[in-house]
Scaffold this active site. Structure first.
Site, mmCIF file in Angstrom:
data_model
loop_
_atom_site.group_PDB
_atom_site.id
_atom_site.type_symbol
_atom_site.label_atom_id
_atom_site.label_comp_id
_atom_site.label_asym_id
_atom_site.label_seq_id
_atom_site.Cartn_x
_atom_site.Cartn_y
_atom_site.Cartn_z
ATOM 1 N N GLY A 16 0.827 -1.194 0.000
ATOM 2 C CA GLY A 16 0.000 0.000 0.000
ATOM 3 C C GLY A 16 0.864 1.249 0.000
ATOM 4 O O GLY A 16 2.047 1.212 0.334
ATOM 5 N N CYS A 17 0.243 2.374 -0.361
ATOM 6 C CA CYS A 17 0.990 3.625 -0.463
ATOM 7 C C CYS A 17 1.436 4.134 0.908
ATOM 8 O O CYS A 17 2.605 4.472 1.120
ATOM 9 C CB CYS A 17 0.153 4.667 -1.190
ATOM 10 S SG CYS A 17 -1.530 4.833 -0.572
#
Lengths: 346, 346, 346, 346
Positions: free
Chosen positions: A149-150
């Site tokens: 995920g970012c």
């Protein structure tokens, strides 16, 4: 050299489109097929006019993508990746999942935070989660890659060196993150309606964002002890970029210089992670449209709190770029292939 | 009723202009004189075309302002307020300082963080620092008012109830604030050049901002013990508004409901401070162009950290509006006079 | 193959920096030297932190740049290019001027609009002005290239086909252009101070902008008759991009379809100019960070006015990218070398 | 004095909310009821948190609004106002329509541009269209007021003096308008999704916007001859404001000074319309959040084209503010009651 055939499932979402865009400049691959449930039969350039006359490929369905590709990127809402991963796995193709379905090693975490379960447990065992600078070795022989995920990427890169050194008090970690609006995707919603988002600023999902267990799993792995964090994301009225400002207590005798040394050593061979000089503060504008990560360190001597600021482009290092970096490593290509764009100054 | 004669020194800076703008709609005062060092002899509307045909007053100098006003607002760089304060004090006029010269009670703090000293120690004894919701009583007979800084206002209003209740672990306070670009004023600088600021985000003066001692003095006064904080401000690419996201440990048995009760009680009679319902998160767009303050509460049950989000318009409740609120109280006017504007939704 | 040595004078301005950034990804050149009057001796990455660890070159002076380069880009305020152009010309180097000094063929135009004169008239004879899609042939054997202005590029590309066809009433041309803030450069000014520019919009230099004679010279050349236009630029609160909306009367019997045919034919072999399909409107977001130009056509049948909307990235096709395109042609390289970046969707 | 009871139908849309917000500060009225089809039974402050603790009224339905109000504002999609207008008319209440249903005097124009027809022809005869500075007299005894569109207001105010003087060549009028995103309302759409709108700029409905016949009807009325215009609106990535840049040929002997004189005379008694001094250019930031209109004049002596730049806040003078101004006049209140807010500088 023959170009490797790559496919993108879910190419009309923001992550999918960004993968396509970056792959168009990749020296070693060609895009075999792209798909979309909503727009099958249309050209991608009809949805994204920036591609007019540049890339006029027609969108197909996921079966065709899998059929004609050696590498498959899946950009799907969570809960939809397993069947496609299985197909790819069974046919010996490399599958890279942009969603959350293979990120968490413990099924109970997935159940708690995402509300589903693992149908194909064998696939999850085979899958590897990889932030290249932290887990590059895992990619050897990998056939299913869970792309991070970012938020977890920006946080893990920022905290890894001090956690690995074992000098941080892991019970004190506070993470205040801010993400640009592309993080919310292309789906219409009131909080990303222009007039509601512009000239506004607010946290959301305070201490309850789904990236929390992923963050804690990565940090715990590095710290070699259980890490629980307070994580508060905010929506930032910019298109791209994440800034994570992180706070953690360090011993009174730790100096900024010593800690800086740890970071320099940790990242000395990394192309994409840059430690800023003392006194500088990381700014998302300096990494946007690139795969770079900037880290700045600040020690609050009055409270013995280390402040780490880590910034990435959420769509590149936080999504499409890192996925391509993972692909490059897994395929034995040059790690930076297709990712050498220099960030613009404005 | 005769209108009270008010003057504004430094009327061409952002705080000064905003005071003038708000006073133009105030029912009980009239602007006697306004001054500017750089633009003396020009009309304020020549510098700010929004005033064309609305307010065509010519800027004079500070001596004239003091001479003709019963109340004087001083919007000056720090270090310049003392002589004017003395003149007003000696003539029995109400002096309201928008700068930092009278905010810190300990001269050594001023020396350490601002680098100057107190020439007129008596004035500093007479001066009162006042966030109305916390220190309203101090204004009785006040002749010199130190108007609080924008960050300290957003932080103190957010933390006061839990600190006063004595349930917070004051050694764990982390404050992550974000301010719009008007906070940096009208002076030209590279970090507020449009193309450098737009689509960027970054902290600045990390753990070293001059508002730190002011924050600590206010919080210590409320907590009745010495409070040291980690304070990190960030520049937000919006025109107006501050969001402070604050983290503090509370006992494991504290519930969000209990804490919410403390806040409701604390602010129950306050017109300008609104506690948002459970589940909502404070957003600066909801208070901009108004004197309101929004607070949202979030308890991270996994780490027993209370997260308080507090937002104000930095130019109104964080500067001009609060100064007028202070003036109103000191003069015995209705506290909200001239401050009843309803925040716009967009 | 040996890379061609290229130098950039004035590398710390926005145009200079963008040339450097693009050249770093160019397959056939290497940057020999870069210079700056204000920052000589510093690394470019100290001024632009996005280059940290990517490009750490130290800035030198213009003499060194000329000495060590085969191609010299000059990014200077108008009036400063002549002496350097002369040096390059005398030594047989290719000189590309990003400023206005060689753009106007008539010295009296230069005098009237810029206030200077031509010292080296021979150089001006040798210099060629070139928008590649309109004047590509001029580059053969060129040694001094006047790179076009950003507004004239967007306007000339938009109007060329209809002017060349001779069906437009050239006495009716109205040009309403809007440019992002990078067009104003890196110099600090009140109108590009964040809080003054953000959430604002205004024309400037109404019917008096210096690009006017350049626009008229290009259009007159294409129309083969004297063209006088009304040109009004506006400052747009975005970082990059120009949109020119242009109005010109056409005969009552002209149809949108016919005119569309003219444009298709005119640009059929051009890589960087894209005519959008009927019904679409050109949007600057679709070309930003790229060398592409989008044109949309709209015929107002009620008034027989053709409306042409043309958009480019002012820093790429409007400056650095077009300069590299010109260099590529002049050097016999592939015209698109170093310019193949695909515009991002967000 | 008893306050007049006012109701707002469609109070949750942007125009409705803005009317409510402004009425909350109006000295002579009180809001009796507000309604919404989608949110009946909810408090308006649940949809718009800026109203928390300020205005906690529950939304009802349109029947209740009409029942309890002396003045009714209707903020409805076109085609829905007639039945409510009839009810109000029959009961002798003042009805103010924010939509387009009563703006066009010719039913065939309405049919052509909006696709509906007039059911109650008598109501349309009774209705008056009113931009106060141009048609104030029409409001005497008016019972149905068609509040003008935002674009037509900015355009008519800008062109009225020169059209009335009869010196403009009305066959040459080109109108290039730019509107902030609130103009598109609160409904979600891709072109106002944050990441699609931000850092973008584009025209839309080129030469085909529904405000065209309204613009032409107003201008024809002033010019006393049929006026046909080319009108091109653009979407501007700001929250509020319209700038219309207008082009029209004037005789070669007309001077900017003469024309300026016409405008000064025309607007000399108007509180809300300000003619800027020679050399200044109108900027939307100078009128936002206010009912003011700024006009700047520029004569292109080379082409004898007059350029008029006119800016208003599309939500105030272009919608809610003008509606209240119309109400004030119709009710015999002070024209500026509730509309005296001074525009902020930032």
């Amino acid at each position: 050299m023959n170009r490797i055939k790559v496919g993108v499932i879910g190419a009309t979402g923001y992550a999918g489109l960004e993968i396509v865009r970056l792959l168009l400049s990749h020296p070693n691959v060609e895009i075999a097929q792209i798909s979309s449930v909503s727009y099958e039969g249309k050209k991608l350039s009809e949805i994204y006019p920036q591609l007019t006359g540049i890339y006029e490929k027609v969108l197909t369905n996921d079966a065709v993508v899998v059929e004609e590709s050696q590498v498959v990127f899946a950009c799907l809402p969570h809960g939809h990746a397993e069947p496609i991963a299985k197909k790819c796995f069974d046919q010996g193709k490399l599958f890279i999942d942009m969603g959350a379905d293979f990120r968490l090693s413990k099924e109970e975490d997935y159940k708690q935070w995402y509300g589903g379960q693992y149908e194909e447990k064998g696939l999850h065992k085979a899958a590897v989660y990889c932030i290249p600078e932290l887990h590059r070795d895992r990619l050897k022989n990998a056939k299913i890659i869970a792309n991070p995920g970012c938020y977890p990427t920006s946080i893990s890169l920022g905290l890894a060196p001090v956690l690995k050194a074992g000098i941080a008090d892991v019970s004190t970690i506070v993470i205040d993150s801010k993400s640009g609006a592309t993080g919310a995707g292309r789906g219409l919603a009131l909080n990303t309606h222009y007039t509601e988002c512009n000239e506004g600023f607010s946290p959301y999902k305070v201490a309850s964002h789904r990236h929390t267990p992923e963050i804690e799993e990565v940090l715990s792995g590095i710290a070699k002890q259980e890490v629980t964090v307070t994580f508060v994301p905010h929506l930032l009225a910019v298109n791209r970029g994440i800034v994570s400002t992180m706070y953690v207590n360090v011993p009174p005798d730790a100096t900024e210089e010593t800690i800086r040394g740890l970071y320099e050593e940790f990242y000395k061979n990394e192309r994409f992670v840059k430690l800023l000089p003392a006194g500088a503060a990381a700014n998302l504008k300096n990494v946007k449209y690139s795969n770079y990560c900037h880290i700045s360190l600040h020690l609050d001597n009055r409270t013995h709190r280390l402040i780490v600021v880590c910034t990435i482009d959420n769509m590149v290092k936080g999504a499409a770029g890192q996925a391509i970096q993972n692909m490059n490593i897994a395929l034995g290509l040059e790690e930076a292939a297709g990712l050498t764009m220099v960030p613009p100054a404005f």
